[in-house]
Design a protein around this motif. Structure first.
Motif, PDB file in Angstrom:
ATOM      1  N   VAL A   1      40.964  -8.762  22.454  1.00  0.00           N
ATOM      2  CA  VAL A   1      39.735  -8.748  21.783  1.00  0.00           C
ATOM      3  C   VAL A   1      38.914 -10.172  21.939  1.00  0.00           C
ATOM      4  O   VAL A   1      39.316 -10.938  21.441  1.00  0.00           O
ATOM      5  CB  VAL A   1      39.753  -8.204  20.089  1.00  0.00           C
ATOM      6  N   VAL A   2      37.444  -9.940  22.296  1.00  0.00           N
ATOM      7  CA  VAL A   2      36.784 -11.115  22.440  1.00  0.00           C
ATOM      8  C   VAL A   2      35.421 -10.734  21.844  1.00  0.00           C
ATOM      9  O   VAL A   2      34.966 -10.026  21.631  1.00  0.00           O
ATOM     10  CB  VAL A   2      36.467 -11.427  24.071  1.00  0.00           C
TER      11      VAL A   2
ATOM     12  N   ILE B   1      38.651 -15.622  22.326  1.00  0.00           N
ATOM     13  CA  ILE B   1      39.604 -14.522  22.256  1.00  0.00           C
ATOM     14  C   ILE B   1      39.993 -14.550  20.676  1.00  0.00           C
ATOM     15  O   ILE B   1      40.479 -15.436  20.011  1.00  0.00           O
ATOM     16  CB  ILE B   1      40.821 -15.261  23.210  1.00  0.00           C
ATOM     17  N   VAL B   2      39.901 -13.387  20.243  1.00  0.00           N
ATOM     18  CA  VAL B   2      40.209 -13.046  18.970  1.00  0.00           C
ATOM     19  C   VAL B   2      41.686 -12.742  18.799  1.00  0.00           C
ATOM     20  O   VAL B   2      42.359 -13.282  17.939  1.00  0.00           O
ATOM     21  CB  VAL B   2      39.336 -11.807  18.266  1.00  0.00           C
ATOM     22  N   THR B   3      42.149 -12.022  19.721  1.00  0.00           N
ATOM     23  CA  THR B   3      43.312 -11.631  19.505  1.00  0.00           C
ATOM     24  C   THR B   3      43.968 -10.783  21.034  1.00  0.00           C
ATOM     25  O   THR B   3      43.006 -10.361  21.534  1.00  0.00           O
ATOM     26  CB  THR B   3      43.926 -10.513  18.205  1.00  0.00           C
TER      27      THR B   3
ATOM     28  N   CYS C   1      28.698 -10.133  13.890  1.00  0.00           N
ATOM     29  CA  CYS C   1      29.631 -10.336  15.029  1.00  0.00           C
ATOM     30  C   CYS C   1      29.760  -9.172  15.907  1.00  0.00           C
ATOM     31  O   CYS C   1      30.430  -7.987  15.171  1.00  0.00           O
ATOM     32  CB  CYS C   1      30.733 -10.966  14.635  1.00  0.00           C
ATOM     33  N   THR C   2      29.696  -9.044  17.316  1.00  0.00           N
ATOM     34  CA  THR C   2      30.085  -8.063  18.198  1.00  0.00           C
ATOM     35  C   THR C   2      31.338  -8.451  18.809  1.00  0.00           C
ATOM     36  O   THR C   2      31.306  -9.581  19.427  1.00  0.00           O
ATOM     37  CB  THR C   2      28.910  -7.613  19.047  1.00  0.00           C
ATOM     38  N   ARG C   3      32.413  -7.594  18.683  1.00  0.00           N
ATOM     39  CA  ARG C   3      33.567  -7.855  19.548  1.00  0.00           C
ATOM     40  C   ARG C   3      33.721  -6.623  20.464  1.00  0.00           C
ATOM     41  O   ARG C   3      33.208  -5.478  20.379  1.00  0.00           O
ATOM     42  CB  ARG C   3      34.713  -7.719  18.465  1.00  0.00           C
TER      43      ARG C   3
END
Length: 108
Positions: A82-83, A93-95, A64-66
């Motif tokens: 962070v996406v 949307i991760v955080t 996975c690339t963020r």
């Protein structure tokens, strides 16, 4: 330090994220929803970061690339978001957090 290739690549990702938002293919993961709530950050603040902020870093998490965005909330507070882009081309949307606050809620 960001190479010109990174900068150009980041601009393409930024455009893709803005298009995805307009197409309703941006979704917060459970963790992000929890963090938005805990940290008193609104989804419109996230939109502001994704539309007016810039990608400042790429992170590799296994396959996975963020992408880490730096921008501002509607009220002008510094925020990072962070996406990642999933296999169905959905922007996740991760955080979201305020840099330097270790995630604490903004004091009123």
């Amino acid at each position: 330090f960001m190479s010109p290739d990174d900068a150009a690549g980041f601009r393409l990702i930024e455009e893709r994220v803005r298009r995805a938002w307009k197409d309703n293919t941006v979704v917060p993961c459970d963790h992000a929803e929890e963090m938005l709530d805990d940290r008193g950050i609104d989804i419109f603040d996230v939109r502001n970061v994704l539309f007016k902020g810039k990608i400042v870093e790429r992170q590799q998490e296994g396959e996975c690339t963020r992408y880490v965005y730096r921008g501002k909330s509607i009220d002008g507070d510094a925020l990072k978001c962070v996406v990642e882009i999933d296999e169905h081309d959905v922007i996740v949307i991760v955080t979201v957090f305020r840099p330097g606050t270790k995630g604490k809620k903004k004091s009123k």
